[in-house]
Design an enzyme around this catalytic site. Structure first.
Site, PDB file in Angstrom:
ATOM      1  N   HIS A  48      39.657  -6.643 -34.525  1.00  0.00           N
ATOM      2  CA  HIS A  48      39.460  -7.998 -33.982  1.00  0.00           C
ATOM      3  C   HIS A  48      39.924  -8.064 -32.520  1.00  0.00           C
ATOM      4  CE1 HIS A  48      39.408 -12.490 -34.289  1.00  0.00           C
ATOM      5  NE2 HIS A  48      40.332 -12.372 -33.355  1.00  0.00           N
ATOM      6  N   GLU A  49      41.132  -7.616 -32.275  1.00  0.00           N
ATOM      7  CA  GLU A  49      41.665  -7.672 -30.907  1.00  0.00           C
ATOM      8  C   GLU A  49      40.887  -6.745 -29.975  1.00  0.00           C
ATOM      9  OE1 GLU A  49      43.480 -10.120 -30.276  1.00  0.00           O
ATOM     10  OE2 GLU A  49      44.064 -10.581 -32.337  1.00  0.00           O
ATOM     11  N   HIS A  52      37.941  -8.581 -28.706  1.00  0.00           N
ATOM     12  CA  HIS A  52      38.282  -9.426 -27.544  1.00  0.00           C
ATOM     13  C   HIS A  52      38.345  -8.560 -26.281  1.00  0.00           C
ATOM     14  CE1 HIS A  52      39.096 -13.314 -29.345  1.00  0.00           C
ATOM     15  NE2 HIS A  52      39.978 -12.828 -30.197  1.00  0.00           N
ATOM     16  N   GLU A  67      35.899 -15.587 -29.219  1.00  0.00           N
ATOM     17  CA  GLU A  67      36.081 -15.351 -30.648  1.00  0.00           C
ATOM     18  C   GLU A  67      34.801 -14.774 -31.270  1.00  0.00           C
ATOM     19  OE1 GLU A  67      39.040 -15.492 -31.625  1.00  0.00           O
ATOM     20  OE2 GLU A  67      38.938 -15.505 -33.804  1.00  0.00           O
TER      21      GLU A  67
HETATM   22 ZN    ZN Z   1      40.694 -13.893 -31.898  1.00  0.00          ZN
END
Ligand code: ZN
Length: 503
Positions: A266-267, A270, A296
């Site tokens: 997830h990170e 980003h 997001e």
């Molecule tokens: Zn996030």
């Protein structure tokens, strides 16, 4: 002085201003990772000082003069990078100068008290402690919306902080179509003939090996360790200090493989967005992310559409099995893939899975919008929350700490923030569906450990634009359609029905 000169001076000034932000991000990153406990006090002074300097620079009357010069010239016309920078910087300048100093101080003071009280109220699960602070927070939020100004409703002025240009009516249109579909999908899953064995992921997983495995995975999807590093913190996040330095902070659990890994992916999602921004425009709107929702969308796309796909695990499961032999020896790829997509209703938003997560957001959106409008009174929040929770999830909320007291957002005056999480999921599904249309066989790339075609597509279609287009417009440009609930519900339905043996 020509408009071109004004533009040059404006952008040089704002790029310098951004250096102060970068310095404060660096100081915050250090605070979360390596700063000794004793550094707290001087660090808050440092951050306070950097914030003050950056506020002074960005609200300097010269900025207004330069902007006005640019706005009365051809530079501000059309959808060029220059025009988008001028519009974005005007928005920033207006938002920074519209709130009087006294208001900002009053808000900061209340925020700090309200947050402390919320921590206490959550611990005791006693909403009545927090209620008076929430009342005052709402008064200030309404006042803030009036100061910013809005066309339709006060809530719009608040969302604009996080998702520029989005409106409550537009969000409501998409959410209302999504809501019944999600409620019915979740009811189907509850009564499904087959349920994944989540226990597979809750066995002992050596943390040192998890670290290594996460590095292998994020490296494979395109996270460049030459421009980044991974550190460990209590609450995962991603931060960027400028071109060439995009850091991930995550967390691993000794008895849970999925949490740490999906958090890292997830990170990394980003970070991949930040790595793909236009370096020439760094410090200006076109070199910066558009919105929280769009950011997001990138993290969710890598975490969910890619990181929980069958193709992805066809490639990585044999490696995981070799690395975590004791826990995965007897497990089949199919059972592992199913476990990675386990879904069950639960009280806490941050622990929710893909199929239930958006319901948590829709509930919050309706409640906070009604609060800002004055259609719902603070004292009635727990009742309203629990009633909706039962309708959406089929669960009775047992205590407010598992219900309306669980999130920090309202205590720090973040109204209009929640919808960005769901918008991120909606955008990620719509972008991913389009990527699949334009790049057939994408998932079989993953099965061979190849993520280049997808990353290139995201870079060219999304990342490189930064804030050149607002999210809604970017969505139309990339997918040819306005934002819709359909790609997300189609994606969730087809994946979950197959895994849960429905139909
Ligand atoms: Zn996030």
């Amino acid at each position: 002085m020509t408009a071109r000169d004004s533009y040059r001076q404006l952008t040089e000034h704002m790029k310098d201003h951004w250096m102060l932000w970068s310095a404060s991000f660096l100081a915050e990153w250090d605070q979360e990772t390596y700063m000794p406990a004793g550094g707290g006090e001087s660090r808050s002074r440092m951050l306070g000082m950097l914030a003050r300097l950056s506020h002074e620079m960005s609200t300097d009357p010269k900025v207004d003069d330069w902007l006005s010069e640019c706005e009365s010239s051809d530079l501000a016309a059309g959808d060029t990078i220059e025009a988008a920078n001028i519009r974005g910087l005007r928005r920033l300048y207006d938002r920074r100068t519209k709130l009087p100093k006294e208001f900002v101080e009053k808000e900061a003071e209340l925020k700090s008290k309200a947050r402390q009280t919320w921590v206490e109220a959550r611990k005791k699960s006693d909403f009545s402690l927090f209620a008076p602070y929430l009342e005052r927070t709402l008064d200030l939020q309404r006042e803030k919306a009036d100061l910013y100004g809005y066309e339709h409703e006060a809530y719009d002025a608040l969302i604009d902080e996080f998702e520029p240009g989005a409106t409550a009516v537009e969000i409501e249109r998409v959410f209302q179509s999504l809501l019944p579909e999600l409620v019915s999908l979740n009811a189907e899953l509850r009564d499904a003939p087959r349920h994944p064995d989540i226990g597979i992921l809750k066995r002992p997983y050596n943390v040192t090996k998890q670290r290594l495995f996460a590095e292998i995975v994020v490296d494979a999807i395109g996270y460049d360790f030459n421009e980044g590093r991974i550190d460990e913190v209590a609450h995962p996040f991603c931060t960027s200090f400028g071109p060439g330095d995009h850091r991930i902070c995550t967390r691993y659990y000794p008895e849970d493989l999925a949490e740490g890994l999906t958090g890292a992916v997830h990170e990394a999602g980003h970070a991949l967005y930040d790595m793909g921004l236009n370096r020439e425009e760094y410090g200006l709107p076109c070199g910066d992310a558009m919105s929280l929702g769009l950011h997001e969308s990138q993290s969710r796309l890598w975490e969910n559409q890619v990181g929980r796909s069958r193709g992805f695990w066809e490639y990585f499961f044999p490696q995981a099995q070799r690395m975590f032999r004791d826990s995965l020896q007897e497990v089949t790829l199919e059972d592992f893939y199913h476990a990675m997509n386990y879904s069950a209703p639960s009280f806490i938003r941050v622990e929710a899975d893909e199929a239930t997560y958006n319901l948590h957001i829709m509930l919050r959106f309706d409640i906070e919008r009604a609060l800002i409008r004055g259609d719902l009174q603070v004292a009635d929040i727990p009742g309203e929350w629990n009633k909706r929770f039962k309708d959406y999830f089929g669960l009775e909320v047992d205590r407010d700490s598992n219900g309306c007291l669980q999130d920090v957002h309202w205590s720090i005056g973040c109204f209009g923030y929640f919808p960005t999480y769901c918008l991120g999921n909606l955008y990620s599904a719509q972008f991913y569906a389009k990527a699949n249309e334009e790049l057939p066989g994408l998932e079989s790339d993953f099965a061979h450990g190849d993520f280049c075609r997808l990353l290139k597509w995201l870079r060219e279609n999304i990342h490189i634009h930064g804030s050149r287009y607002r999210s809604a417009e970017l969505c139309r440009r990339v997918t040819g359609k306005p934002l819709s609930h359909q790609p997300l519900i189609d994606y969730l339905r087809s994946k979950y029905r197959e895994i849960y043996g429905i139909g």
